[in-house]
Design a protein around this motif. Structure first.
Motif, PDB file in Angstrom:
ATOM      1  N   LEU A 149       0.824  -1.223   0.000  1.00  0.00           N
ATOM      2  CA  LEU A 149       0.000   0.000   0.000  1.00  0.00           C
ATOM      3  C   LEU A 149       0.853   1.265   0.000  1.00  0.00           C
ATOM      4  CD1 LEU A 149      -2.585  -0.941   2.768  1.00  0.00           C
ATOM      5  CD2 LEU A 149      -3.153  -0.443   0.388  1.00  0.00           C
ATOM      6  N   TYR A 150       1.959   1.210   0.739  1.00  0.00           N
ATOM      7  CA  TYR A 150       2.762   2.401   0.991  1.00  0.00           C
ATOM      8  C   TYR A 150       4.007   2.429   0.101  1.00  0.00           C
ATOM      9  CZ  TYR A 150       0.006   2.500   5.321  1.00  0.00           C
ATOM     10  OH  TYR A 150      -1.028   2.524   6.245  1.00  0.00           O
ATOM     11  N   GLU A 151       4.361   3.631  -0.344  1.00  0.00           N
ATOM     12  CA  GLU A 151       5.624   3.785  -1.077  1.00  0.00           C
ATOM     13  C   GLU A 151       6.809   3.607  -0.121  1.00  0.00           C
ATOM     14  OE1 GLU A 151       2.890   4.744  -3.986  1.00  0.00           O
ATOM     15  OE2 GLU A 151       2.887   5.502  -1.938  1.00  0.00           O
ATOM     16  N   THR A 152       6.628   4.085   1.128  1.00  0.00           N
ATOM     17  CA  THR A 152       7.713   4.049   2.117  1.00  0.00           C
ATOM     18  C   THR A 152       7.152   3.609   3.464  1.00  0.00           C
ATOM     19  OG1 THR A 152       8.491   6.062   1.002  1.00  0.00           O
ATOM     20  CG2 THR A 152       9.653   5.424   2.999  1.00  0.00           C
ATOM     21  N   LEU A 153       7.895   2.739   4.158  1.00  0.00           N
ATOM     22  CA  LEU A 153       7.494   2.310   5.505  1.00  0.00           C
ATOM     23  C   LEU A 153       8.705   2.396   6.440  1.00  0.00           C
ATOM     24  CD1 LEU A 153       5.321  -0.820   4.659  1.00  0.00           C
ATOM     25  CD2 LEU A 153       4.543   1.073   6.084  1.00  0.00           C
ATOM     26  N   PHE A 154       8.470   2.878   7.652  1.00  0.00           N
ATOM     27  CA  PHE A 154       9.537   2.950   8.652  1.00  0.00           C
ATOM     28  C   PHE A 154       9.075   2.288   9.945  1.00  0.00           C
ATOM     29  CE2 PHE A 154      10.310   6.854   6.137  1.00  0.00           C
ATOM     30  CZ  PHE A 154      11.657   6.688   5.826  1.00  0.00           C
ATOM     31  N   VAL A 155       9.998   1.580  10.607  1.00  0.00           N
ATOM     32  CA  VAL A 155       9.752   1.126  11.978  1.00  0.00           C
ATOM     33  C   VAL A 155      10.343   2.209  12.873  1.00  0.00           C
ATOM     34  CG1 VAL A 155      10.215  -0.641  13.716  1.00  0.00           C
ATOM     35  CG2 VAL A 155       9.867  -1.302  11.329  1.00  0.00           C
ATOM     36  N   ALA A 156       9.491   2.972  13.538  1.00  0.00           N
ATOM     37  CA  ALA A 156       9.970   4.081  14.370  1.00  0.00           C
ATOM     38  C   ALA A 156       8.887   4.506  15.338  1.00  0.00           C
ATOM     39  CB  ALA A 156      10.344   5.277  13.482  1.00  0.00           C
TER      40      ALA A 156
END
Length: 272
Positions: A149-156
């Motif tokens: 779904l997302y262009e970018t994902l971060f674990v934060a």
């Protein structure tokens, strides 16, 4: 180097605390949760939040990161089923409906704070060109990643991300089901303001409790270990951080023990 936790002693103290809490022996339960905190100062089990939910101790300014991470990592696989099917959680679709009713969008860049498995991302995907998701739980982010779904994902952690991010500004930031894990809202609201383009939208859900229960407090930990916020506090903090309120709607956030959880859906515009 982090000191190794005595898992056995921790498990014993935590189970004893839970059992005492269930019997209604608040003093003994609080003492047992304090033992838990002494063994595990990072508080993976959310002992500080449970103490506050019993009306004791200082209300924490937020749920401990270790607790939120552990909670969602453990439940990632069943998260959507439990939340949507069993708890009747439909906030992401409410966000979509309200945006469309107000004729807001489409959007270029969306930042989804506490994106979880991508429920809000899925609800808004066709309204946004570029979507970034942030979540503290690695397991949740993995499930969101699989959905593409997302262009970018971060674990934060949400507040840390907002503080550190220096990418291009977003024109919409969503935070559905984030505020129940935060008490003080200034860091979140300031962070959102710093990451929004002027005129950008900030949309979030919060939970609340009756005025007599809040008793003048800005926020408190409710009976289900989730933070409830006073309507007046949310409005005042938004204004103080440069937002104009577009809409605040009373909603039922989810069902809990067969009872509705009252809350708000808030849409605010960053004046910039």
């Amino acid at each position: 180097m982090a000191k190794k936790i005595d898992e056995e002693a921790l498990g014993e103290a935590y189970n004893r605390a839970l059992a005492l809490e269930k019997t209604g022996d608040v003093d003994a339960a609080v003492a047992a949760y304090e033992e838990v905190l002494a063994i595990d100062p990072d508080d993976h089990g959310g002992a500080a939040v449970r103490i506050a939910a019993m009306g004791r101790g200082e209300t924490p300014v937020k749920a401990p990161d270790a607790y939120v991470e552990t909670l969602f990592d453990q439940h990632a696989e069943v998260f959507e089923d439990v939340l949507v099917e069993q708890l009747g959680y439909h906030v992401p679709m409410l966000v979509r409906q309200h945006l469309q009713a107000l004729k807001l969008g489409p959007f270029k860049r969306l930042l989804d704070l506490g994106c979880g498995t991508g429920l809000t991302g899925g609800a808004l995907r066709d309204l946004c060109e570029d979507m970034t998701g942030i979540d503290l739980s690695e397991n949740m982010v993995e499930i969101a990643h699989e959905k593409d779904l997302y262009e970018t994902l971060f674990v934060a952690e949400v507040e840390d991300f907002l503080d550190d991010n220096d990418e291009e500004a977003f024109d919409i930031i969503t935070a559905t089901d984030v505020l129940p894990y935060l008490g003080a809202l200034e860091p979140l609201f300031f962070g959102a303001a710093e990451n929004l383009a002027p005129g950008g939208l900030f949309i979030f859900s919060s939970e609340t409790l009756p005025e007599e229960t809040l008793a003048g407090r800005a926020y408190m930990v409710g009976p289900h270990q989730r933070f409830a916020h006073a309507d007046a506090y949310v409005r005042e903090r938004l204004t103080a951080t440069g937002f104009e309120l577009v809409e605040i709607t009373d909603i039922n956030v989810r069902m809990e023990d067969g009872q509705p959880t009252p809350g708000h859906l808030v849409i605010a515009k960053y004046l910039g």
